[in-house]
Design a protein around this motif. Structure first.
Motif, PDB file in Angstrom:
ATOM      1  N   LEU A 297       0.844  -1.196   0.000  1.00  0.00           N
ATOM      2  CA  LEU A 297       0.000   0.000   0.000  1.00  0.00           C
ATOM      3  C   LEU A 297       0.871   1.235   0.000  1.00  0.00           C
ATOM      4  O   LEU A 297       1.965   1.216   0.546  1.00  0.00           O
ATOM      5  CB  LEU A 297      -0.787   0.075   1.321  1.00  0.00           C
ATOM      6  N   ALA A 298       0.366   2.310  -0.577  1.00  0.00           N
ATOM      7  CA  ALA A 298       1.028   3.601  -0.396  1.00  0.00           C
ATOM      8  C   ALA A 298      -0.074   4.645  -0.340  1.00  0.00           C
ATOM      9  O   ALA A 298      -0.766   4.877  -1.321  1.00  0.00           O
ATOM     10  CB  ALA A 298       1.986   3.878  -1.535  1.00  0.00           C
ATOM     11  N   ILE A 299      -0.273   5.207   0.833  1.00  0.00           N
ATOM     12  CA  ILE A 299      -1.341   6.197   1.005  1.00  0.00           C
ATOM     13  C   ILE A 299      -0.715   7.571   1.158  1.00  0.00           C
ATOM     14  O   ILE A 299       0.028   7.813   2.121  1.00  0.00           O
ATOM     15  CB  ILE A 299      -2.205   5.854   2.235  1.00  0.00           C
ATOM     16  N   PRO A 300      -0.968   8.470   0.208  1.00  0.00           N
ATOM     17  CA  PRO A 300      -0.392   9.817   0.313  1.00  0.00           C
ATOM     18  C   PRO A 300      -1.060  10.622   1.425  1.00  0.00           C
ATOM     19  O   PRO A 300      -2.147  10.262   1.894  1.00  0.00           O
ATOM     20  CB  PRO A 300      -0.657  10.435  -1.062  1.00  0.00           C
ATOM     21  N   ASP A 301      -0.408  11.691   1.852  1.00  0.00           N
ATOM     22  CA  ASP A 301      -0.966  12.474   2.959  1.00  0.00           C
ATOM     23  C   ASP A 301      -2.073  13.399   2.474  1.00  0.00           C
ATOM     24  O   ASP A 301      -2.286  13.577   1.274  1.00  0.00           O
ATOM     25  CB  ASP A 301       0.139  13.276   3.658  1.00  0.00           C
ATOM     26  N   GLY A 302      -2.783  13.962   3.428  1.00  0.00           N
ATOM     27  CA  GLY A 302      -3.807  14.948   3.114  1.00  0.00           C
ATOM     28  C   GLY A 302      -5.157  14.367   2.737  1.00  0.00           C
ATOM     29  O   GLY A 302      -6.026  15.103   2.282  1.00  0.00           O
ATOM     30  N   HIS A 303      -5.332  13.074   2.936  1.00  0.00           N
ATOM     31  CA  HIS A 303      -6.611  12.475   2.567  1.00  0.00           C
ATOM     32  C   HIS A 303      -7.394  12.032   3.783  1.00  0.00           C
ATOM     33  O   HIS A 303      -6.838  11.832   4.856  1.00  0.00           O
ATOM     34  CB  HIS A 303      -6.384  11.251   1.676  1.00  0.00           C
ATOM     35  N   LEU A 304      -8.708  11.857   3.569  1.00  0.00           N
ATOM     36  CA  LEU A 304      -9.495  11.097   4.523  1.00  0.00           C
ATOM     37  C   LEU A 304      -9.697   9.740   3.865  1.00  0.00           C
ATOM     38  O   LEU A 304     -10.443   9.591   2.901  1.00  0.00           O
ATOM     39  CB  LEU A 304     -10.841  11.767   4.815  1.00  0.00           C
ATOM     40  N   VAL A 305      -8.943   8.766   4.388  1.00  0.00           N
ATOM     41  CA  VAL A 305      -8.894   7.452   3.759  1.00  0.00           C
ATOM     42  C   VAL A 305      -9.901   6.539   4.428  1.00  0.00           C
ATOM     43  O   VAL A 305      -9.904   6.403   5.655  1.00  0.00           O
ATOM     44  CB  VAL A 305      -7.483   6.838   3.897  1.00  0.00           C
ATOM     45  N   ALA A 306     -10.763   5.948   3.601  1.00  0.00           N
ATOM     46  CA  ALA A 306     -11.680   4.951   4.142  1.00  0.00           C
ATOM     47  C   ALA A 306     -11.085   3.578   3.898  1.00  0.00           C
ATOM     48  O   ALA A 306     -10.670   3.264   2.778  1.00  0.00           O
ATOM     49  CB  ALA A 306     -13.034   5.067   3.467  1.00  0.00           C
TER      50      ALA A 306
END
Lengths: 296, 349
Positions: A24-33
């Motif tokens: 996984l790679a989740i960038p910053d600044g998100h509201l991740v569900a």
């Protein structure tokens, strides 16, 4: 910068893999569900991210390179666990004091003001608060640390609709004010649709979706045709197929948003909930297959 | 959205211990007050009976002339009232380990049972620093409290020790006095902490810790008198305040079996009790009645070349034995706490 980055991450409990091959790679600044069927490994993934559980294999890095569970990672991540664990016999004021002493940074002024706004009595014991108030207290304790990543495990599950709305409003406000990134796991797809802008979907212990919501909506179409062969030439992946009467319906993930569609079929965009449900349904029967694979 | 800045190195410094000390105090002050309260109730009992014991003993020692019937009566009164440890003696014997277990068992197990470890271990301090603060202050606290309590028990029993009725090496006094009390508290604490981590539940952890402590107390009671090789004497008068371990008979420097002693005693009709090393002259009474002669079986044996050997630990060895007991208990406690830390670091949620 990625707030969460995992590579071939796996966690085994006894002989059973709760999560495997998770990259996984989740960038910053998100509201991740973070969504997935029960037992898909959502809580396991979050526990790995906050450092409660060490990985069996692979690696997990947070906040752009810190090892999960390291001092820097703990300092920058606030975690609100499932069922909001609080010391029930301690007063609200003591919970604030306790949390401020367990962290380098704690914004007591912010925390007090927020609790006052919510009408929570500081002398009240944490265990005597209503479910919604306990959730708000747990969230406030996390936010007052001014984290860069807020991790919420099924935060709204035990709450009534009003409390749920208030809770999400607090999360969204802190995102706007502090720029905190949020990862939350939930079953409430309909509710997430309004707030989330990044979707991670786990099924069968592996990652099925890891995209911004806008991209997902742009590349998914529900197409209907009188006969299935009319749809065979599509440039994309069939996620779900069903036949209703004479019509065949397929949820298609297009290779690109502007991929051509056949002329003699109807195509309409799908909502996030509908999209996620299709992937969840697709994961469900395969669970049986993976169980066979695991015992082999 | 604001982009995340590069990790500031300043934020990688750990949370100061002083703050964690406050956390420990706030979390466990109720438990501490309850424990100290319960011990204070027992302490009041000890002080009251200690004072009574002192006045009874002072009355006996101040009595003149010392071998008058009235004075003998006073000594007998003192002896009969206080020399038997009774139920409270048995309770006091196990108290350090029990208090230690009570303090240690809930520390980790309650967090695990109620799920609050998910809160506690994800704060900036981190789980190992959190656990170190709690376990170190718990261990030091419980050891200090029980050592102080042991000093009170020593004070209370002083007349008994002075009179020589009960040696301070006696198994109902030794483990809960001196530094052995701190050692037993530490072991109870460590066993409780580890059991709590393994069981993840408060009640089974306490039960397990109690069972383990009783087992260890049994070991201690069995092997305590052999920490140092016992001294022996052939004198019939035991050294004052010493702890008698066993007695047997020798002839010409060679140990003789109980059968040989019994057959030698056959002449005077007495019996030798092998386990206690004592001579029972139940049969001697009848032979006296028949023959009309009164022969002391012990004197009889000595006159016939036998010698009674007594093995004992002298009172002067109290502190060496205390240090030995404290040493192995503390080493065991540290090993158990080490295992607990090792497991805690690897423990998945």
């Amino acid at each position: 910068m990625n707030v969460i980055e995992t590579r071939d991450l796996g966690r085994r409990y006894g002989s059973k893999w709760a999560l495997r091959d998770c990259t996984l790679a989740i960038p910053d600044g998100h509201l991740v569900a973070l969504v997935g069927p029960n037992g898909a490994g959502k809580s396991t993934l979050l526990n790995l991210v906050v450092g409660l559980t060490p990985p069996t294999e692979g690696s997990v890095e947070v906040l752009g390179g810190a090892t999960a569970g390291s001092v820097a990672a703990l300092d920058g991540i606030a975690f609100v666990a499932q069922d909001m664990p609080l010391y029930r016999h301690l007063s609200v004021a003591d919970m604030l004091h306790l949390t401020s002493n367990l962290n380098l940074r704690f914004d007591t002024v912010y925390a007090r003001r927020r609790l006052d706004d919510l009408g929570i009595d500081h002398k009240q014991k944490a265990g005597k608060l209503s479910g919604g108030q306990q959730a708000q207290l747990a969230l406030t304790l996390g936010l007052a640390r001014h984290p860069r990543l807020l991790v919420l495990d099924e935060p709204t599950a035990p709450l009534d609709p009003v409390a749920r709305h208030d809770f999400m409003a607090t999360v969204l406000t802190s995102m706007a004010d502090d720029g905190v990134s949020v990862v939350l796991s939930s079953h409430m797809l309909a509710e997430l649709e309004r707030v989330t802008d990044y979707l991670v979907l786990i099924g069968q212990g592996r990652v099925r979706l890891n995209d911004e919501v806008d991209d997902l909506l742009a590349t998914h179409r529900l197409v209907s045709a009188a006969t299935p062969d009319r749809l065979s030439g599509l440039d994309g992946e069939v996620i779900e197929s069903s036949t209703m009467g004479a019509q065949t319906h397929q949820l298609i993930r297009l290779a690109s948003p502007d991929a051509p569609l056949p002329l003699d079929c109807e195509a309409r965009p799908v909502g996030l909930e509908e999209l996620a449900l299709a992937y969840l349904r697709e994961s469900a029967p395969a669970l049986a297959l993976s169980a066979v694979g695991a015992t082999r | 959205m604001t982009a995340i800045a590069a990790l500031p190195t300043a934020s990688a410094r750990p949370v100061p211990w002083l703050r964690l000390a406050w956390v420990v105090w706030r979390r466990y002050r109720t438990m501490l007050i309850a424990t100290v309260g319960a011990l204070a109730a027992i302490a009041v009992y000890l002080v009251v009976t200690g004072e009574q014991m002192r006045s009874s003993y002072d009355a006996a020692t101040a009595c003149r002339p010392i071998d008058s019937t009235a004075c003998m009566y006073k000594f007998n009164l003192f002896h009969n009232s206080y020399a038997q440890p009774g139920l409270i003696g048995a309770v006091l014997m196990f108290l350090p380990a029990i208090i230690g277990s009570f303090a240690g068992a809930p520390l980790l197990s309650r967090e695990l049972e109620t799920g609050t470890f998910r809160y506690a271990w994800t704060q900036g301090a981190g789980r190992m620093r959190w656990a170190t603060a709690i376990l170190v202050s718990g261990a030091v606290g419980v050891a200090a409290i029980m050592a102080a309590f042991g000093a009170l028990i020593t004070w209370r029993n002083q007349p008994l020790l002075d009179s020589g009725f009960t040696p301070r090496l006696h198994q109902t006094i030794f483990p809960e006095t001196g530094i052995a009390a701190a050692g037993w508290a530490l072991v109870g604490f460590a066993v409780g902490v580890l059991a709590g981590l393994l069981w993840r539940r408060v009640v089974p952890a306490i039960v397990t810790a109690f069972a383990a402590c009783f087992g260890l107390e049994y070991l201690g009671a069995t092997y305590r008198s052999h920490y140092l090789t016992p001294l022996t004497t052939t004198s019939l008068d035991q050294p004052l305040k010493s702890l008698t371990i066993s007695q047997w008979w020798t002839k010409g420097g060679v140990r003789v079996s109980s059968d040989q002693v019994t057959s030698a005693l056959g002449a005077v009709g007495a019996q030798f009790n092998a386990s206690g090393g004592k001579i029972t002259s139940a049969a001697a009474g009848s032979s006296n009645g028949a023959g009309g002669t009164s022969i002391d079986p012990t004197q009889y044996l000595i006159q016939h070349g036998y010698a009674q050997v007594t093995s004992y630990q002298p009172d002067s060895r109290y502190w060496p034995l205390q240090w030995i007991e404290f040493g192995w208990l503390t080493a065991l406690a540290l090993a158990l706490l080490g295992i607990a830390f090792w497991l805690l670091r690897r423990r998945p949620a």
